[in-house]
Motif scaffolding. Structure first.
Motif, short mmCIF file in Angstrom:
data_model
loop_
_atom_site.label_atom_id
_atom_site.label_comp_id
_atom_site.label_asym_id
_atom_site.label_seq_id
_atom_site.Cartn_x
_atom_site.Cartn_y
_atom_site.Cartn_z
N ALA A 197 15.38 0.34 -4.61
CA ALA A 197 16.17 -0.67 -3.93
C ALA A 197 17.61 -0.42 -4.17
N THR A 198 18.41 -0.87 -3.01
CA THR A 198 19.84 -0.43 -3.13
C THR A 198 20.79 -1.42 -3.60
N HIS A 207 7.69 -3.24 -4.66
CA HIS A 207 6.30 -2.68 -4.27
C HIS A 207 5.91 -3.25 -2.75
N GLU A 208 6.15 -4.57 -2.55
CA GLU A 208 5.91 -5.10 -1.22
C GLU A 208 6.38 -4.45 -0.11
N LEU A 209 7.48 -3.66 -0.25
CA LEU A 209 7.87 -2.77 0.89
C LEU A 209 7.30 -1.73 0.97
N THR A 210 7.23 -1.01 -0.06
CA THR A 210 6.48 -0.02 -0.07
C THR A 210 4.99 0.16 0.56
N ALA A 211 4.30 -1.11 -0.10
CA ALA A 211 2.97 -1.18 0.37
C ALA A 211 2.89 -1.31 1.68
N GLU A 212 3.94 -2.29 2.57
CA GLU A 212 3.87 -2.63 3.85
C GLU A 212 4.12 -1.41 4.47
N ALA A 213 4.98 -0.69 4.22
CA ALA A 213 5.53 0.68 5.12
C ALA A 213 4.25 1.65 4.96
N LEU A 234 2.91 9.92 6.42
CA LEU A 234 2.01 9.10 5.70
C LEU A 234 1.81 9.92 4.17
N ALA A 235 1.85 11.14 4.41
CA ALA A 235 1.37 11.92 3.06
C ALA A 235 2.79 12.00 2.32
N LEU A 236 3.90 11.77 2.83
CA LEU A 236 4.96 11.81 2.15
C LEU A 236 5.19 10.37 1.31
N MET A 237 4.79 9.27 1.96
CA MET A 237 4.68 8.02 1.36
C MET A 237 3.73 8.11 0.17
N LEU A 238 2.67 8.31 0.49
CA LEU A 238 1.40 8.35 -0.55
C LEU A 238 1.91 9.24 -1.85
N LEU A 239 2.49 10.44 -1.66
CA LEU A 239 2.86 11.40 -2.68
C LEU A 239 3.90 10.74 -3.54
N THR A 240 4.81 10.15 -2.69
CA THR A 240 5.92 9.35 -3.39
C THR A 240 5.45 8.01 -4.19
N GLU A 241 4.77 7.50 -3.65
CA GLU A 241 4.09 6.09 -4.13
C GLU A 241 3.44 6.41 -5.25
#
Length: 409
Positions: A197-198, A207-213, A234-241
């Motif tokens: 978060a900035t 987490h609510e934002l990453t999960a929703e994305a 989707l792969a990028l998000m999963l590997l980052t999350e």
């Protein structure tokens, strides 16, 4: 429940319900200004009333009902007594939609805001505000522009949607390719705001934002199963999350990648992300931005120890990425990888060349500070850390940078 607990509950409800309420109102009233202002008034009313009355059993339904009243009141004040108001009144008299209806509402609003009639940056900014629920300052920081300029951009976008009578619906299948790039850009920035978060007035990781994305990207993948960039994002998000459990220490400080407990990473997310990356490689198509970023993260998450990281492969991928996405931030991230392969001196020269483009970006100064520290230039490093701390908003990141600066003596 204490007043502090109530305000925390309101904050959590805002994060979960903002987009649903706005989407519902936008569909019913056909006006983004009415939708946003009515939703904002409903949340303001909750701040006033819930500490005294308590949090209602169904906060989302309460907010939707209250926002509908505020929207109808506004239309009455503006003497808009036509068919829209009658329809809205009829909708208002019907019990609120179940919370499970959020998917279609949110998807409709995303695709409306990402209409090709709007410039790409405008599509992304508007959708971050209306769907992501991000504030104008948060969006401005994501684009590295002034808050006033971003506010004007969003206002003009809403006016154009209204003037062009752009409908609030999910487009037909043949319309999706023209809009999907904007949708992906939105989801990527929403995810980034959640992952780090900035602003200083939010949790460092949302987490609510990453999960929703991630959830919304899965929906888009269902619509476009053969789109390589959708799979890549989707792969990028999963590997980052997957690394999120190891990113914040018990004391609330950011933990850098090289210091993270890799045993705490989510193995299932990593496995799914790697599978998607392998599928895209097997497709034999030229990769886009998100696919290359996913491949970079696949290399990081394949190493059991930071010392096993294949930095030559990561630099090669950044070389490929910078041809696809020649932005200063990509160049900065490439320099970080170059430092591991060729040393901090080579990397610093590349970073210093970006000064005119990234002088207001905290990560630029944090990178310089780390490179200068590694080169033994402590006084310059302290100054760079100081600038990074001044510009950073994330509390966990500020704590990390402050400790690093103070270790220099």
């Amino acid at each position: 429940m204490s007043e502090l607990d109530v305000h925390e509950a309101i904050t959590q409800v805002h994060r979960a319900e903002w987009a649903r309420v706005v989407a519902s109102l936008a569909r019913r009233f056909g006006d983004l200004d009415v939708a946003e202002e009515a939703a904002a008034e409903a949340f303001a009313t909750a701040v006033e009333r819930w500490p005294a009355d308590g949090v209602p059993p169904n906060p989302g339904a309460w907010l939707t009902t209250t926002a509908n009243r505020r929207a109808i009141d506004r239309l009455r004040r503006e003497s808009k007594r036509g068919d829209k108001q009658k329809e809205a009144q009829m909708e208002y008299d019907v019990p609120p939609e179940p919370l499970g209806a959020v998917d279609d509402e949110r998807l409709r609003l995303i695709f409306t805001c990402c209409h090709p009639a709007l410039a790409m940056e405008t599509r992304v900014a508007l959708t971050l505000r209306m769907v992501g629920g991000l504030t104008v300052p948060e969006i401005a920081r994501a684009f590295l522009v002034q808050e006033t300029a971003m506010g004007q951009r969003i206002t003009r976008a809403k006016a154009k949607i209204k003037a062009a009578r752009i409908p609030y619906r999910v487009p037909a299948a043949e319309d999706l390719p023209a809009r999907v790039s904007g949708v992906l850009a939105v989801l990527f920035l929403v995810f980034n705001e959640g992952y780090l978060a900035t602003g200083p007035d939010t949790d460092p990781v949302r987490h609510e934002l990453t999960a929703e994305a991630i959830r919304l990207t899965r929906l888009i993948r269902g619509l476009l199963p053969h789109d390589g960039e959708v799979a890549g994002l989707l792969a990028l998000m999963l590997l980052t999350e997957a690394r999120r459990p190891a990113r914040i220490s018990a004391s609330g400080e950011l933990v850098s990648l090289d210091q993270q407990d890799r045993g705490a990473w989510d193995a299932a997310m990593i496995a799914e992300g790697h599978r998607l990356v392998r599928e895209r490689l097997a497709a034999g198509q030229a990769p886009g931005r998100y696919q290359i970023l996913a491949a970079i993260n696949a290399v990081h998450t394949s190493a059991r120890d930071v010392r096993d990281t294949d930095w030559s492969q990561i630099v090669a991928l950044y070389n490929q990425l910078i041809r696809v996405d020649p932005t200063p931030i990509v160049a900065l991230n490439r320099a970080i990888a170059v430092a591991e392969l060729d040393g901090p001196e080579v990397a610093l020269a590349a970073v210093d060349a970006l000064d005119g483009k990234l002088a207001g970006y905290h990560a630029y100064h944090a990178t310089r500070a780390d490179l200068l520290r590694r080169m033994g230039r402590s006084q310059e490093s302290r100054a760079a850390y100081g600038k990074a701390i001044e510009l950073a908003g994330n509390t966990a990141e500020v704590a990390y940078l402050t400790r690093r600066r103070d270790q220099l003596g």
